[in-house]
Design a protein around this motif. Sequence first.
Motif, short mmCIF file in Angstrom:
data_model
loop_
_atom_site.label_atom_id
_atom_site.label_comp_id
_atom_site.label_asym_id
_atom_site.label_seq_id
_atom_site.Cartn_x
_atom_site.Cartn_y
_atom_site.Cartn_z
N GLY A 82 6.64 23.78 6.05
CA GLY A 82 6.64 23.24 7.31
C GLY A 82 5.57 22.03 7.94
O GLY A 82 5.95 20.97 8.78
N TYR A 83 4.45 22.01 7.25
CA TYR A 83 3.37 21.03 7.52
C TYR A 83 3.79 19.79 7.02
O TYR A 83 3.86 18.64 7.86
CB TYR A 83 2.23 21.49 6.77
CG TYR A 83 0.96 20.50 7.07
CD1 TYR A 83 0.23 20.79 8.19
CD2 TYR A 83 0.81 19.61 6.24
CE1 TYR A 83 -1.04 19.76 8.42
CE2 TYR A 83 -0.19 18.78 6.40
CZ TYR A 83 -1.06 18.62 7.49
OH TYR A 83 -2.21 17.69 7.80
N VAL A 85 7.08 18.68 6.54
CA VAL A 85 8.02 18.27 7.49
C VAL A 85 7.79 17.55 8.67
O VAL A 85 8.24 16.44 9.27
CB VAL A 85 8.92 19.64 7.70
CG1 VAL A 85 9.72 19.25 9.02
CG2 VAL A 85 9.74 20.07 6.55
N LYS A 86 6.31 18.00 9.21
CA LYS A 86 6.12 17.30 10.48
C LYS A 86 5.28 16.13 10.26
O LYS A 86 4.88 15.34 11.43
CB LYS A 86 5.26 18.21 11.11
CG LYS A 86 6.32 19.50 11.79
CD LYS A 86 5.29 20.53 12.59
CE LYS A 86 6.25 21.82 13.09
NZ LYS A 86 5.44 23.20 13.52
N ALA A 87 4.79 16.02 9.08
CA ALA A 87 4.03 14.86 8.79
C ALA A 87 4.51 13.33 9.12
O ALA A 87 5.79 13.36 8.84
CB ALA A 87 3.42 14.61 7.53
N THR A 93 1.73 12.16 2.74
CA THR A 93 1.67 13.45 2.65
C THR A 93 2.96 13.82 2.07
O THR A 93 4.13 13.68 2.42
CB THR A 93 1.85 13.76 4.31
OG1 THR A 93 0.49 13.71 4.96
CG2 THR A 93 1.26 15.45 4.01
N ALA A 114 11.89 27.69 10.22
CA ALA A 114 11.49 26.55 11.09
C ALA A 114 11.93 25.28 10.79
O ALA A 114 11.81 24.21 11.38
CB ALA A 114 9.96 26.68 11.49
N TYR A 115 12.56 24.98 9.67
CA TYR A 115 12.79 23.67 9.37
C TYR A 115 14.13 24.03 8.31
O TYR A 115 14.30 24.99 7.67
CB TYR A 115 11.90 23.11 8.40
CG TYR A 115 11.42 23.68 7.19
CD1 TYR A 115 11.99 23.42 5.80
CD2 TYR A 115 10.46 24.71 7.09
CE1 TYR A 115 11.59 24.19 4.88
CE2 TYR A 115 10.12 25.40 6.04
CZ TYR A 115 10.71 24.98 4.87
OH TYR A 115 10.27 26.02 3.61
N ASP A 120 15.39 18.03 6.41
CA ASP A 120 13.95 17.55 6.82
C ASP A 120 13.04 17.15 5.50
O ASP A 120 11.96 16.81 5.84
CB ASP A 120 13.36 18.82 7.67
CG ASP A 120 13.96 19.38 8.87
OD1 ASP A 120 14.61 18.31 9.40
OD2 ASP A 120 13.91 20.44 9.21
N PRO A 264 8.46 13.92 3.70
CA PRO A 264 9.30 13.94 4.89
C PRO A 264 10.48 13.16 4.85
O PRO A 264 10.46 12.10 4.39
CB PRO A 264 8.20 13.76 5.91
CG PRO A 264 6.87 13.72 5.28
CD PRO A 264 7.33 13.44 3.69
#
Length: 330
Positions: A82-83, A85-87, A93, A114-115, A120, A264
């Motif tokens: 998840g980290y 995915v948000k990068a 990353t 959450a993803y 993603d 990502p």
Amino acid sequence: MPSPSLPRRAVILAAAASAILIGSAASAQDFPSRPVTIIVPFSAGGGVDVMARLLAEKLRVTLKQNVIVENKPGASGMLGAGYVVKAAPDGYTLLLGSAGETAINPYVYKDKMAYSPGKDLAPVSLVSRVPNVLVAGPSLKANTTAELLQYAKAHPGKVSYASSGVGNPQHLNGALMESTAGVTMMHVPYKGASGQLSDVTGGNVDMTFVSYAAALPFIQSHKVRALGVTSAKRAAFAKDIPALAETPGLESYDLSNWFGVFAPAKTPAPVVAALNQAISAALRDPELAQRLTEQGGEVDILTPQAFHDFIQTQSKQYQAIVEHAHITAE
């Protein structure tokens, strides 16, 4: 000069699109211009962490840039995934992910995730296929997989097998054996390989599916017996251990864990291609290939598209096993 008949808004949008494409091409051409971080969604010191650090060591040469490994364990690998995915989708990353948080969990956790891995995360490169090894402890009076199946059929629900968690590849290994051979066994989930192996050697659980690297010390000390590997054929790292598929009734058996690099979603294709080329070059290094083999892995080099197709095929198999066994997250 644009034609007067062309709407001014269309001209602006076209110019903006061209600028984005030029910017993406430029950034891809310069990539990487700063350190790259590989996120490991599991604890330091484990098999995935070792694999990431071995890969990072070679990537520092092929990328000509520093490569940092950072551990973000938790939630069956989904915290680290998840980290990533948000990068920022710029290739700096990355995730060294396993089959669990990138292909199995959507069927086990469903809307609790959450993803969405398929939407993603961008597949970059497969690194290694890692068959599990089925090992038996002193409580199981079977020296071969055939003897195990014979006993399991005669005593439904009596044979117990451990895994490092609900819905992970080890759990699916057991579920696939049940459905393929037509036996019923009892699943005992743990929170790591050391605990499950200790209980197998102590006779509290009959057997477990586990990575070769984790099982090897127990095999060498004769605390457990290796009955088979979960790949379709014998693994290069342990040719003396038969494949489960060699056992009558399990001829179609084939289920390995695997690990690969993801970026990502929306990371520019040229950047993904550059990363794939660098990882492929690293994996062709005989020293790295040997080190990964010693960890119980089998190096497999794929293009981003081939890796994407591989995941799709694997996901269908995972979905079928999860649904047949009614596996759901606790």
